[in-house]
Design a protein around this motif. Sequence first.
Motif, PDB file in Angstrom:
ATOM      1  N   GLY A 104     -54.506   8.177 -25.408  1.00 13.43           N
ATOM      2  CA  GLY A 104     -53.371   9.064 -25.165  1.00 13.43           C
ATOM      3  C   GLY A 104     -52.844   9.768 -26.393  1.00 13.43           C
ATOM      4  N   GLY A 105     -53.562   9.631 -27.522  1.00 10.37           N
ATOM      5  CA  GLY A 105     -53.159  10.362 -28.722  1.00 10.37           C
ATOM      6  C   GLY A 105     -53.165  11.861 -28.484  1.00 10.37           C
ATOM      7  N   GLY A 106     -54.058  12.303 -27.598  1.00  9.82           N
ATOM      8  CA  GLY A 106     -54.127  13.726 -27.266  1.00  9.82           C
ATOM      9  C   GLY A 106     -53.376  14.074 -25.993  1.00  9.82           C
ATOM     10  N   PHE A 139     -51.191   1.587 -33.134  1.00  5.17           N
ATOM     11  CA  PHE A 139     -50.959   2.818 -32.380  1.00  5.17           C
ATOM     12  C   PHE A 139     -49.854   2.621 -31.352  1.00  5.17           C
ATOM     13  N   LEU A 140     -49.024   3.641 -31.194  1.00  8.15           N
ATOM     14  CA  LEU A 140     -47.984   3.576 -30.175  1.00  8.15           C
ATOM     15  C   LEU A 140     -48.610   3.744 -28.794  1.00  8.15           C
ATOM     16  N   LEU A 141     -47.978   3.182 -27.777  1.00  2.00           N
ATOM     17  CA  LEU A 141     -48.496   3.279 -26.412  1.00  2.00           C
ATOM     18  C   LEU A 141     -47.921   4.524 -25.726  1.00  2.00           C
ATOM     19  N   PRO A 142     -48.780   5.495 -25.372  1.00  3.17           N
ATOM     20  CA  PRO A 142     -48.291   6.703 -24.721  1.00  3.17           C
ATOM     21  C   PRO A 142     -48.041   6.473 -23.226  1.00  3.17           C
ATOM     22  N   VAL A 143     -46.924   7.011 -22.741  1.00  2.50           N
ATOM     23  CA  VAL A 143     -46.562   6.907 -21.329  1.00  2.50           C
ATOM     24  C   VAL A 143     -46.239   8.319 -20.842  1.00  2.50           C
ATOM     25  N   GLU A 144     -46.933   8.765 -19.794  1.00  5.02           N
ATOM     26  CA  GLU A 144     -46.661  10.096 -19.237  1.00  5.02           C
ATOM     27  C   GLU A 144     -45.578   9.976 -18.173  1.00  5.02           C
ATOM     28  N   VAL A 145     -44.543  10.807 -18.294  1.00  6.66           N
ATOM     29  CA  VAL A 145     -43.340  10.680 -17.466  1.00  6.66           C
ATOM     30  C   VAL A 145     -42.975  12.044 -16.883  1.00  6.66           C
ATOM     31  N   ILE A 146     -42.566  12.071 -15.613  1.00  8.38           N
ATOM     32  CA  ILE A 146     -42.110  13.343 -15.058  1.00  8.38           C
ATOM     33  C   ILE A 146     -40.768  13.697 -15.705  1.00  8.38           C
ATOM     34  N   PRO A 147     -40.532  14.981 -15.997  1.00  8.38           N
ATOM     35  CA  PRO A 147     -39.390  15.357 -16.841  1.00  8.38           C
ATOM     36  C   PRO A 147     -38.028  14.861 -16.354  1.00  8.38           C
TER      37      PRO A 147
END
Length: 236
Positions: A104-106, A139-147
Amino acid sequence: MAERSDPVQIMKQEVGKAAAARVKSNSIVGLGTGSTTAYAIEYLGKRLQQGEIKNIVGIPTSFQAEVLAKKYGIPLTSLDAVDKIDIAIDGADEVDPQKNLIKGGGAAHTREKVVDSLAEEFIVVVDGNKLVDKLGSTFLLPVEVIPMAIAPVMRSLAKLGGKPELRMGIKKAGPVVTDQGNLVVDVKFEQIDNPAELEKTINNIPGVLENGLFVGVADVILIGEIKDDQPVIREM
């Protein structure tokens, strides 16, 4: 393209090549995102153009992968049109000894997880400094979130013991926006003892689309390293 003489770039090229070399004719290929995977896409295109393999169709995990596939002449399809993916090639930001990943870095981890999980064989291409004993250590853990859910999700992530931060654009004013039009929260956990549990817990927070923990998805890890200024590739 970086200078050919840069050992790190050469090593990334070699790892990408090694992964692309495993693709057989008549395959549906998941095309991952990132600098090392970019070389795999390039080399796959070359193999196709030179007639080494034929009848390859790609499924891109990001806008970047789509642009590269078109550039190197790999025909593309979508998940609507296929019932399986034979092989996927993708990078990772961290790899633990059990082959679990943080990606999720990208900011493409949601689409990557869909494609990589569907693949019958998922090959991960990384350089040696991505290997860790425990996920979350570098590395930080990426989380995709709805706005609309960003504030409550960040509160929930803090309750889980994480330090959440909204990812901001580098050459863009304001936050990073994913290919799906969502935002990314990067979370620092002191340590992730149970990645499988944490992956489920975070994905159950309302408003979270997906997080960067890939547990039990990777089949093969190809690792590039520099030994005596020479690129060396090994399999984990």
